[in-house]
Design a protein around this motif. Structure first.
Motif, PDB file in Angstrom:
ATOM      1  N   PHE A  12       2.027   8.556   1.718  1.00  0.00           N
ATOM      2  CA  PHE A  12       2.034   7.411   0.810  1.00  0.00           C
ATOM      3  C   PHE A  12       3.459   7.140   0.343  1.00  0.00           C
ATOM      4  CE2 PHE A  12      -2.389   8.831   0.245  1.00  0.00           C
ATOM      5  CZ  PHE A  12      -3.032   7.627   0.541  1.00  0.00           C
ATOM      6  N   SER A  13       3.792   5.894   0.312  1.00  0.00           N
ATOM      7  CA  SER A  13       5.075   5.523  -0.283  1.00  0.00           C
ATOM      8  C   SER A  13       4.901   5.436  -1.793  1.00  0.00           C
ATOM      9  CB  SER A  13       5.544   4.170   0.273  1.00  0.00           C
ATOM     10  OG  SER A  13       4.666   3.137  -0.159  1.00  0.00           O
ATOM     11  N   GLU A  16       2.810   2.457  -2.772  1.00  0.00           N
ATOM     12  CA  GLU A  16       1.389   2.655  -2.520  1.00  0.00           C
ATOM     13  C   GLU A  16       0.755   3.548  -3.589  1.00  0.00           C
ATOM     14  OE1 GLU A  16       1.193   2.285   2.345  1.00  0.00           O
ATOM     15  OE2 GLU A  16       1.765   4.188   1.417  1.00  0.00           O
ATOM     16  N   VAL A  19       0.238   1.531  -6.709  1.00  0.00           N
ATOM     17  CA  VAL A  19      -0.886   0.607  -6.560  1.00  0.00           C
ATOM     18  C   VAL A  19      -2.213   1.346  -6.748  1.00  0.00           C
ATOM     19  CG1 VAL A  19      -2.134  -0.841  -4.918  1.00  0.00           C
ATOM     20  CG2 VAL A  19       0.351  -1.028  -5.099  1.00  0.00           C
TER      21      VAL A  19
END
Length: 265
Positions: A12-13, A16, A19
């Protein structure tokens, strides 16, 4: 020897992750109020069931004793070590029928614990009986020469307002307030009408019996000096009321009053 192609690690960045966290927060914000609302509806249903059971027990008591009891559950007479009870245990089988689920005070059905150990609600006026006058008419006189105390778990003989809060005209000092919900000289919401009192020989079916105020809603008034907790008005706050014919109604708290005190107390 040359090595094979390198495998790129996925994950995951930061965006992300943010979010996902935001979505979880939004869902939690939607679910938690809904869960609270559903729990309160369940508590109200249980409270309604309690009041309906008390209404049935009251009718059976009236058939046997030819009068209505001085209290629904009972009280502790000043100087006594054991409680005096009325509907319990012969007409109502469980103490739980006298405790609203929203009442935070605990009790122990196995013995005289919790509220029975001197932590009962404040001493209140003694119950009354109607005595005929020699020249006609009646007088309401105390049935005891001693004062009594109700129990904090007992939600329908009495109730405790939110502690350590200031409520204008009810708890001006900010101390916990105690409400007396059931007395035989009650008329409909305090109106002086002897036909709607349980001390009357044949009171009307619409006679008020008791109310539960543990479902009330309060708003914090920051404009007051000092800021105060005040009763929500109109349909935002409800009391559950039991009438003599056994039916219950949800009535706006503002119609019942800021504090439910028996007439003349």
């Amino acid at each position: 020897m040359m090595g094979g192609p390198k495998t790129k690690r996925s994950g995951f960045s930061l965006i992300e992750m943010l979010v996902v966290i935001a979505i979880i927060a939004i869902l939690a914000g939607l679910i938690f109020p809904l869960a609270t609302t559903m729990r309160e509806k369940g508590n109200q249903s249980a409270c309604l069931s309690n009041l309906q059971s008390i209404g049935q027990a009251l009718k059976l008591y009236r058939l046997d004793e030819r009068a209505y009891p001085p209290a629904l559950y009972g009280f502790l007479i000043e100087g006594d070590s054991a409680p005096t009870t009325f509907l319990y245990p012969f007409y109502a089988r469980s103490r739980r029928e006298f405790k609203c689920p929203d009442n935070p005070n605990r009790f122990d059905e196995a013995g005289l614990a919790g509220p029975f150990e001197g932590a009962s609600s404040p001493i209140s006026a003694v119950p009354l009986e109607r005595v005929p006058r020699p020249g006609g008419g009646y007088d309401d006189k105390p049935i005891l020469n001693k004062r009594i105390a109700y129990y904090t778990f007992d939600s329908y003989d009495g109730g405790v307002l939110p502690p350590q809060k200031k409520i204008p005209s009810v708890v001006p000092t900010g101390m916990p307030g105690y409400e007396l919900h059931f007395r035989r000289d009650w008329a409909y919401f305090g109106a002086a009408d002897s036909d709607r009192e349980l001390l009357n020989r044949n009171p009307e079916d619409g006679t008020f019996v008791t109310t539960c105020t543990y479902h009330r809603r309060y708003n914090y008034n920051y404009a007051a000096s000092p800021p105060a907790l005040v009763l929500a008005q109109g349909p935002d706050s409800w009391d559950i009321v039991l009438f003599l014919d056994g039916h219950t109604e949800k009535i706006p708290s503002s119609q019942v009053g800021p504090a439910v005190l028996s007439r003349g107390s």
